[in-house]
Design a protein around this motif. Structure first.
Motif, mmCIF file in Angstrom:
data_model
loop_
_atom_site.group_PDB
_atom_site.id
_atom_site.type_symbol
_atom_site.label_atom_id
_atom_site.label_comp_id
_atom_site.label_asym_id
_atom_site.label_seq_id
_atom_site.Cartn_x
_atom_site.Cartn_y
_atom_site.Cartn_z
ATOM 1 N N GLN A 18 18.764 68.707 32.087
ATOM 2 C CA GLN A 18 17.795 68.657 31.026
ATOM 3 C C GLN A 18 16.511 68.423 31.440
ATOM 4 O O GLN A 18 16.220 67.667 32.549
ATOM 5 N N TYR A 19 15.305 68.901 30.845
ATOM 6 C CA TYR A 19 13.894 68.339 31.023
ATOM 7 C C TYR A 19 13.069 69.042 32.185
ATOM 8 O O TYR A 19 12.040 68.954 32.309
ATOM 9 N N TYR A 20 14.054 69.445 33.247
ATOM 10 C CA TYR A 20 13.098 69.886 34.534
ATOM 11 C C TYR A 20 13.678 71.376 34.972
ATOM 12 O O TYR A 20 13.679 71.436 36.071
ATOM 13 N N GLY A 21 13.909 71.937 33.952
ATOM 14 C CA GLY A 21 14.157 73.414 34.339
ATOM 15 C C GLY A 21 15.579 73.371 34.301
ATOM 16 O O GLY A 21 16.360 72.685 34.306
ATOM 17 N N THR A 22 16.103 74.641 34.816
ATOM 18 C CA THR A 22 17.595 75.087 34.944
ATOM 19 C C THR A 22 18.173 74.474 36.080
ATOM 20 O O THR A 22 17.258 74.393 37.464
ATOM 21 N N ALA A 23 19.230 74.248 36.103
ATOM 22 C CA ALA A 23 20.183 73.713 37.361
ATOM 23 C C ALA A 23 21.635 74.467 37.231
ATOM 24 O O ALA A 23 22.027 74.695 36.362
ATOM 25 N N ASP A 24 21.886 75.069 38.487
ATOM 26 C CA ASP A 24 23.074 75.562 38.547
ATOM 27 C C ASP A 24 24.383 74.474 38.729
ATOM 28 O O ASP A 24 24.329 73.642 39.461
ATOM 29 N N PRO A 25 25.275 74.542 37.562
ATOM 30 C CA PRO A 25 26.168 73.226 37.550
ATOM 31 C C PRO A 25 27.267 73.454 38.894
ATOM 32 O O PRO A 25 27.435 72.250 39.214
ATOM 33 N N GLU A 26 27.584 74.502 39.229
ATOM 34 C CA GLU A 26 28.344 74.220 40.783
ATOM 35 C C GLU A 26 27.636 73.524 41.625
ATOM 36 O O GLU A 26 28.266 72.778 42.511
ATOM 37 N N ALA A 27 26.327 73.956 41.834
ATOM 38 C CA ALA A 27 25.614 73.323 42.975
ATOM 39 C C ALA A 27 25.207 72.012 42.515
ATOM 40 O O ALA A 27 25.305 71.090 43.439
ATOM 41 N N SER A 28 25.147 71.693 41.390
ATOM 42 C CA SER A 28 24.862 70.278 41.017
ATOM 43 C C SER A 28 25.927 69.431 41.299
ATOM 44 O O SER A 28 26.092 68.252 41.942
ATOM 45 N N VAL A 29 27.245 69.619 40.851
ATOM 46 C CA VAL A 29 28.424 69.286 41.466
ATOM 47 C C VAL A 29 28.650 68.812 42.861
ATOM 48 O O VAL A 29 28.757 67.842 43.296
ATOM 49 N N ALA A 30 28.109 69.925 43.885
ATOM 50 C CA ALA A 30 28.292 69.873 45.097
ATOM 51 C C ALA A 30 27.321 68.764 45.844
ATOM 52 O O ALA A 30 27.628 68.141 46.566
ATOM 53 N N THR A 31 25.888 68.985 44.983
ATOM 54 C CA THR A 31 25.011 67.800 45.418
ATOM 55 C C THR A 31 25.450 66.511 45.174
ATOM 56 O O THR A 31 25.290 65.590 46.048
ATOM 57 N N ILE A 32 25.836 66.246 44.137
ATOM 58 C CA ILE A 32 26.707 64.943 43.568
ATOM 59 C C ILE A 32 27.814 64.354 44.765
ATOM 60 O O ILE A 32 27.391 63.165 45.353
ATOM 61 N N GLN A 33 28.535 65.448 45.082
ATOM 62 C CA GLN A 33 29.448 65.146 46.100
ATOM 63 C C GLN A 33 28.933 64.626 47.337
ATOM 64 O O GLN A 33 29.404 63.753 48.022
ATOM 65 N N SER A 34 27.986 65.608 47.890
ATOM 66 C CA SER A 34 27.287 65.316 49.230
ATOM 67 C C SER A 34 26.419 63.987 49.103
ATOM 68 O O SER A 34 26.472 63.456 50.083
ATOM 69 N N ALA A 35 25.988 63.457 48.022
ATOM 70 C CA ALA A 35 25.340 62.406 47.765
ATOM 71 C C ALA A 35 26.420 61.003 48.159
ATOM 72 O O ALA A 35 25.710 60.076 48.688
ATOM 73 N N ILE A 36 27.415 61.423 47.416
ATOM 74 C CA ILE A 36 28.339 60.038 47.553
ATOM 75 C C ILE A 36 28.824 60.198 49.126
ATOM 76 O O ILE A 36 28.785 59.169 49.646
ATOM 77 N N ASP A 37 29.089 61.313 49.664
ATOM 78 C CA ASP A 37 29.355 61.057 51.160
ATOM 79 C C ASP A 37 28.376 60.659 51.914
ATOM 80 O O ASP A 37 28.521 60.036 53.206
ATOM 81 N N LEU A 38 27.166 60.685 51.628
ATOM 82 C CA LEU A 38 25.827 60.157 52.353
ATOM 83 C C LEU A 38 25.923 58.712 52.114
ATOM 84 O O LEU A 38 25.544 57.984 53.262
ATOM 85 N N GLY A 39 26.498 58.100 51.052
ATOM 86 C CA GLY A 39 26.545 56.787 50.777
ATOM 87 C C GLY A 39 25.802 56.120 49.665
ATOM 88 O O GLY A 39 25.875 55.015 49.379
ATOM 89 N N VAL A 40 25.372 57.354 48.818
ATOM 90 C CA VAL A 40 24.526 56.909 47.520
ATOM 91 C C VAL A 40 25.691 56.517 46.627
ATOM 92 O O VAL A 40 26.814 56.993 46.280
ATOM 93 N N ASP A 41 25.729 55.292 46.084
ATOM 94 C CA ASP A 41 27.203 54.769 45.259
ATOM 95 C C ASP A 41 26.488 54.458 43.916
ATOM 96 O O ASP A 41 27.593 53.596 43.355
#
Length: 346
Positions: free
Chosen positions: A34-57
């Motif tokens: 919400q609040y900053y325009g639309t986002a694709d759910p599948e892309a969002s899930v993939a981004t979160i997973q990539s962030a975790i793999d990067l080390g964001v915890d």
């Protein structure tokens, strides 16, 4: 690096008095729902997973993210949408992260929101969040916004029962004053306080940050990049779509925005001279403050998450810190931080 240079390496840091340990920069997920325009759910899930793999915890969400929109009458994703995204992204990665979510903002059939701190709602909200996140415990559970009709001791007391039951590991608050913070901490140890803090929003410096230090509470700044403006995402004269909350915020309007962009231009020049982005400078400034601080910048794209993650290696001297504080002196920033959108904004 000379003795006056302050650098914070990306070692893990402890949240408050808890046993939760994270890297110095987390990830706020609100913008994926919400609040900053639309986002694709599948892309969002993939981004979160990539962030975790990067080390964001440290991953920050709320049951409310998805239930509101900056544009009245526009379709919304739905209450709990953001937690659902995170729950999907956590599959196979749950033990790598600290999951932070929030409760209290409850949507009504009329399209408004009310803040509900009743003990019975605390427990119902937690159970619903656990289901959406598909996990057996919430690592950091925030009281999102204060319910003025319920004493904070009753709400935090109910949250403490969740800790005793093993459903929650640590407790947090958001956007409260020092008096409420003290009362809550006297009821149960508070691990984190989340409020807005950045170079261009300094309202917590006089009272809130010193009180967090006194109580041993980690401060978690949301919007540490000033809703993207400190990252150099915009140019003078930029306009924002009706679905973007910035279209309602005074700091992004007219002469206020033009004035504030002059400050951002100077920040960009400062970063360019040091071969880093303005956003990295803004985050490094926060990390160099004399408090226990873990910012949670939001991002939808992996490139921005990587850029933010590298801010831990940006060195700032004492003179640099003083210059940036003067540049963004609160008297120089024009416009209030909130408009008229029905809360919460984070």
């Amino acid at each position: 690096m000379d003795e006056k240079t302050i650098r914070r390496e990306p070692a893990r840091v402890r949240l408050g008095h808890s046993d939760l340990v994270v890297r110095p920069i987390g990830l706020g997920l609100m913008g994926m729902s919400q609040y900053y325009g639309t986002a694709d759910p599948e892309a969002s899930v993939a981004t979160i997973q990539s962030a975790i793999d990067l080390g964001v915890d440290l991953l920050d969400t709320s049951d409310y993210y998805g239930a509101s929109n900056a544009a009245p009458g526009r379709p919304v994703q739905g209450f709990g949408h953001n937690e659902g995204l995170l729950g999907r992204a956590l599959k196979g990665r749950r033990e790598k992260v600290v999951v932070a979510t929030k409760f209290s903002a409850r949507p009504t059939p009329e399209g408004r929101s009310v803040f509900d701190g009743r003990p019975e709602y605390v427990k119902a909200a937690c159970e619903a969040s656990l289901r959406r996140l598909d996990t057996d415990r919430i690592d950091l559970y925030y009281y999102h916004r204060l319910d003025p009709t319920v004493p904070v001791e009753e709400t935090v007391g109910a949250m403490a029962e969740l800790v005793a039951e093993g459903k929650v590991r640590a407790l947090g608050l958001s956007e409260v004053d020092p008096g409420i913070l003290r009362r809550a901490a006297a009821t149960h140890p508070i691990t984190a306080l989340q409020s807005e803090y950045s170079l261009w929003e300094r309202g917590v410096e006089d009272e809130i940050l010193p009180e967090c230090r006194r109580l041993g509470i980690t401060f978690v700044p949301y919007s540490p990049l000033g809703r993207g403006v400190l990252a150099g995402r915009f140019r003078r004269g930029a306009t924002f779509d009706i679905e973007d909350i910035r279209s309602t915020l005074p700091r992004f309007q007219g002469e206020n925005f033009e004035n504030n962009m002059r400050l951002v231009d100077a920040l960009g020049e400062f970063g360019e001279a040091r071969q880093c982005t303005p956003g990295q400078v803004a985050l490094a400034w926060l990390l160099a403050q004399p408090y226990d601080i873990v910012p949670i910048p939001g991002a939808k794209r992996m490139a921005y998450i990587q850029e933010n993650f590298r801010a831990t290696s940006v060195p700032l001297s004492a003179d640099d810190l003083a210059y940036l504080a003067r540049l963004f002196d609160p008297a120089h920033v024009k416009g209030s931080r909130f408009g008229t959108v029905n809360a919460p904004r984070r």
